[in-house]
Design a protein around this motif. Structure first.
Motif, PDB file in Angstrom:
ATOM      1  N   PHE A   1     -25.942  -5.761 -19.936  1.00 41.42           N
ATOM      2  CA  PHE A   1     -26.415  -4.511 -20.524  1.00 41.42           C
ATOM      3  C   PHE A   1     -27.938  -4.511 -20.624  1.00 41.42           C
ATOM      4  CE2 PHE A   1     -27.726  -1.949 -24.151  1.00 41.42           C
ATOM      5  CZ  PHE A   1     -27.185  -0.718 -23.799  1.00 41.42           C
ATOM      6  N   GLN A   2     -28.515  -5.596 -21.119  1.00 41.83           N
ATOM      7  CA  GLN A   2     -29.961  -5.682 -21.314  1.00 41.83           C
ATOM      8  C   GLN A   2     -30.719  -5.664 -19.989  1.00 41.83           C
ATOM      9  OE1 GLN A   2     -31.759  -5.615 -24.110  1.00 41.83           O
ATOM     10  NE2 GLN A   2     -29.955  -5.446 -25.381  1.00 41.83           N
TER      11      GLN A   2
ATOM     12  N   LEU B   1      -6.843 -21.350 -30.621  1.00 35.76           N
ATOM     13  CA  LEU B   1      -7.540 -20.160 -31.131  1.00 35.76           C
ATOM     14  C   LEU B   1      -9.056 -20.337 -31.088  1.00 35.76           C
ATOM     15  CD1 LEU B   1      -5.246 -19.281 -34.174  1.00 35.76           C
ATOM     16  CD2 LEU B   1      -5.430 -18.044 -32.001  1.00 35.76           C
ATOM     17  N   ILE B   2      -9.527 -21.527 -31.405  1.00 39.57           N
ATOM     18  CA  ILE B   2     -10.967 -21.800 -31.343  1.00 39.57           C
ATOM     19  C   ILE B   2     -11.459 -21.709 -29.908  1.00 39.57           C
ATOM     20  CG2 ILE B   2     -12.722 -23.596 -31.658  1.00 39.57           C
ATOM     21  CD1 ILE B   2     -11.082 -24.489 -34.151  1.00 39.57           C
ATOM     22  N   TYR B   3     -10.721 -22.288 -28.978  1.00 34.79           N
ATOM     23  CA  TYR B   3     -11.107 -22.227 -27.565  1.00 34.79           C
ATOM     24  C   TYR B   3     -11.174 -20.773 -27.086  1.00 34.79           C
ATOM     25  CZ  TYR B   3     -10.210 -27.261 -27.234  1.00 34.79           C
ATOM     26  OH  TYR B   3     -10.234 -28.619 -27.408  1.00 34.79           O
ATOM     27  N   ILE B   4     -10.201 -19.975 -27.490  1.00 34.64           N
ATOM     28  CA  ILE B   4     -10.187 -18.560 -27.095  1.00 34.64           C
ATOM     29  C   ILE B   4     -11.426 -17.850 -27.640  1.00 34.64           C
ATOM     30  CG2 ILE B   4      -9.004 -16.350 -27.495  1.00 34.64           C
ATOM     31  CD1 ILE B   4      -6.344 -17.979 -27.288  1.00 34.64           C
ATOM     32  N   GLN B   5     -11.783 -18.127 -28.893  1.00 37.62           N
ATOM     33  CA  GLN B   5     -12.971 -17.495 -29.477  1.00 37.62           C
ATOM     34  C   GLN B   5     -14.244 -17.939 -28.745  1.00 37.62           C
ATOM     35  OE1 GLN B   5     -13.187 -15.032 -31.659  1.00 37.62           O
ATOM     36  NE2 GLN B   5     -10.970 -14.982 -31.673  1.00 37.62           N
ATOM     37  N   ILE B   6     -14.309 -19.188 -28.363  1.00 34.64           N
ATOM     38  CA  ILE B   6     -15.482 -19.679 -27.619  1.00 34.64           C
ATOM     39  C   ILE B   6     -15.576 -18.955 -26.281  1.00 34.64           C
ATOM     40  CG2 ILE B   6     -16.440 -21.680 -26.410  1.00 34.64           C
ATOM     41  CD1 ILE B   6     -15.325 -23.394 -28.752  1.00 34.64           C
ATOM     42  N   ILE B   7     -14.463 -18.806 -25.600  1.00 33.61           N
ATOM     43  CA  ILE B   7     -14.451 -18.106 -24.311  1.00 33.61           C
ATOM     44  C   ILE B   7     -14.840 -16.647 -24.501  1.00 33.61           C
ATOM     45  CG2 ILE B   7     -12.938 -17.295 -22.451  1.00 33.61           C
ATOM     46  CD1 ILE B   7     -11.426 -20.019 -22.796  1.00 33.61           C
ATOM     47  N   LYS B   8     -14.319 -16.014 -25.538  1.00 36.63           N
ATOM     48  CA  LYS B   8     -14.677 -14.620 -25.811  1.00 36.63           C
ATOM     49  C   LYS B   8     -16.165 -14.479 -26.092  1.00 36.63           C
ATOM     50  CE  LYS B   8     -10.359 -12.738 -27.641  1.00 36.63           C
ATOM     51  NZ  LYS B   8      -9.719 -12.188 -28.845  1.00 36.63           N
ATOM     52  N   SER B   9     -16.721 -15.420 -26.826  1.00 39.76           N
ATOM     53  CA  SER B   9     -18.153 -15.323 -27.143  1.00 39.76           C
ATOM     54  C   SER B   9     -18.992 -15.472 -25.878  1.00 39.76           C
ATOM     55  CB  SER B   9     -18.550 -16.359 -28.190  1.00 39.76           C
ATOM     56  OG  SER B   9     -18.524 -17.657 -27.662  1.00 39.76           O
ATOM     57  N   GLN B  10     -18.544 -16.297 -24.943  1.00 38.82           N
ATOM     58  CA  GLN B  10     -19.266 -16.429 -23.675  1.00 38.82           C
ATOM     59  C   GLN B  10     -19.192 -15.133 -22.886  1.00 38.82           C
ATOM     60  OE1 GLN B  10     -17.381 -19.899 -22.019  1.00 38.82           O
ATOM     61  NE2 GLN B  10     -18.856 -21.283 -22.943  1.00 38.82           N
ATOM     62  N   ASP B  11     -18.038 -14.478 -22.900  1.00 43.31           N
ATOM     63  CA  ASP B  11     -17.906 -13.196 -22.217  1.00 43.31           C
ATOM     64  C   ASP B  11     -18.794 -12.148 -22.870  1.00 43.31           C
ATOM     65  OD1 ASP B  11     -16.107 -14.219 -20.418  1.00 43.31           O
ATOM     66  OD2 ASP B  11     -14.330 -13.435 -21.435  1.00 43.31           O
ATOM     67  N   THR B  12     -18.861 -12.145 -24.184  1.00 42.47           N
ATOM     68  CA  THR B  12     -19.711 -11.198 -24.902  1.00 42.47           C
ATOM     69  C   THR B  12     -21.166 -11.418 -24.535  1.00 42.47           C
ATOM     70  OG1 THR B  12     -18.140 -11.137 -26.732  1.00 42.47           O
ATOM     71  CG2 THR B  12     -20.367 -10.383 -27.205  1.00 42.47           C
ATOM     72  N   GLU B  13     -21.565 -12.668 -24.427  1.00 42.92           N
ATOM     73  CA  GLU B  13     -22.947 -12.990 -24.046  1.00 42.92           C
ATOM     74  C   GLU B  13     -23.248 -12.470 -22.639  1.00 42.92           C
ATOM     75  OE1 GLU B  13     -25.404 -17.047 -23.312  1.00 42.92           O
ATOM     76  OE2 GLU B  13     -24.161 -16.968 -25.119  1.00 42.92           O
ATOM     77  N   LYS B  14     -22.306 -12.643 -21.712  1.00 43.87           N
ATOM     78  CA  LYS B  14     -22.502 -12.154 -20.351  1.00 43.87           C
ATOM     79  C   LYS B  14     -22.624 -10.630 -20.329  1.00 43.87           C
ATOM     80  CE  LYS B  14     -19.942 -15.895 -18.170  1.00 43.87           C
ATOM     81  NZ  LYS B  14     -18.670 -16.240 -17.518  1.00 43.87           N
ATOM     82  N   ILE B  15     -21.776  -9.966 -21.099  1.00 45.32           N
ATOM     83  CA  ILE B  15     -21.808  -8.502 -21.159  1.00 45.32           C
ATOM     84  C   ILE B  15     -23.126  -8.034 -21.757  1.00 45.32           C
ATOM     85  CG2 ILE B  15     -20.780  -6.488 -22.294  1.00 45.32           C
ATOM     86  CD1 ILE B  15     -18.054  -7.984 -22.014  1.00 45.32           C
ATOM     87  N   ASN B  16     -23.561  -8.680 -22.813  1.00 46.21           N
ATOM     88  CA  ASN B  16     -24.823  -8.314 -23.457  1.00 46.21           C
ATOM     89  C   ASN B  16     -25.993  -8.499 -22.490  1.00 46.21           C
ATOM     90  OD1 ASN B  16     -26.547  -7.509 -25.515  1.00 46.21           O
ATOM     91  ND2 ASN B  16     -26.831  -9.608 -26.217  1.00 46.21           N
ATOM     92  N   ARG B  17     -26.002  -9.593 -21.766  1.00 43.53           N
ATOM     93  CA  ARG B  17     -27.063  -9.858 -20.802  1.00 43.53           C
ATOM     94  C   ARG B  17     -27.066  -8.787 -19.709  1.00 43.53           C
ATOM     95  NH1 ARG B  17     -25.545 -14.507 -18.662  1.00 43.53           N
ATOM     96  NH2 ARG B  17     -26.087 -15.640 -20.539  1.00 43.53           N
TER      97      ARG B  17
END
Length: 147
Positions: A107-108, A89-105
């Motif tokens: 968008f910006q 579950l922790i690994y999945i959250q880390i991967i999701k946070s990396q995807d969120t960072e890519k999406i945010n970048r």
């Protein structure tokens, strides 16, 4: 940290402080403390401690092998299905946070600048300045409703 009187939110802050300190300066005692807190299994607190441990183990992957006490402590978790599920579950959250960072970048850097280019044309077509400057009651009565 094991005192039941201390609120869980305060304990979470302490765990975060220990984790951030560990990220900055390696200290086997901080690892031990995070292990102890995770083993106590207090809601809201142990998950944060375990997450901090996982991230610190990534950071100090090569250095950990020099500390037999930490290796022994880690080996206690080996083969524990609950621990493995939590790690997953922790690994999945880390991967999701990396995807969120890519999406945010993206968008910006790409989407937002394009939206800003279109803004003047949209404002002209929608006549936003006149709509926003008018009295809302005047607009409502013109449309035949007072809602």
């Amino acid at each position: 940290m094991l005192d039941p009187v201390l609120p869980w939110s305060d304990k979470c802050l302490v765990v975060s402080a220990i984790t951030l300190s560990l990220f900055r300066y390696f200290d086997p005692r901080k690892f031990e403390l995070l292990f102890d807190i995770a083993d106590a299994r207090e809601n809201q607190v142990w998950q944060r401690s375990l997450s901090g441990l996982v991230l610190a183990l990534f950071i100090y992957n090569k250095r950990i092998s020099l500390y037999s006490d930490l290796i022994a402590r880690l080996s206690l978790y080996q083969g524990n299905p609950e621990f493995e599920r939590n790690l997953e579950l922790i690994y999945i959250q880390i991967i999701k946070s990396q995807d969120t960072e890519k999406i945010n970048r993206k968008f910006q850097e790409e989407i937002y600048p394009e939206m800003m280019k279109l803004r003047p044309r949209l404002e002209d077509k929608l006549d936003l300045e006149n709509i926003l400057s008018e009295n809302p009651m005047k607009i409502a009565t013109r449309n035949g409703s007072l809602y």
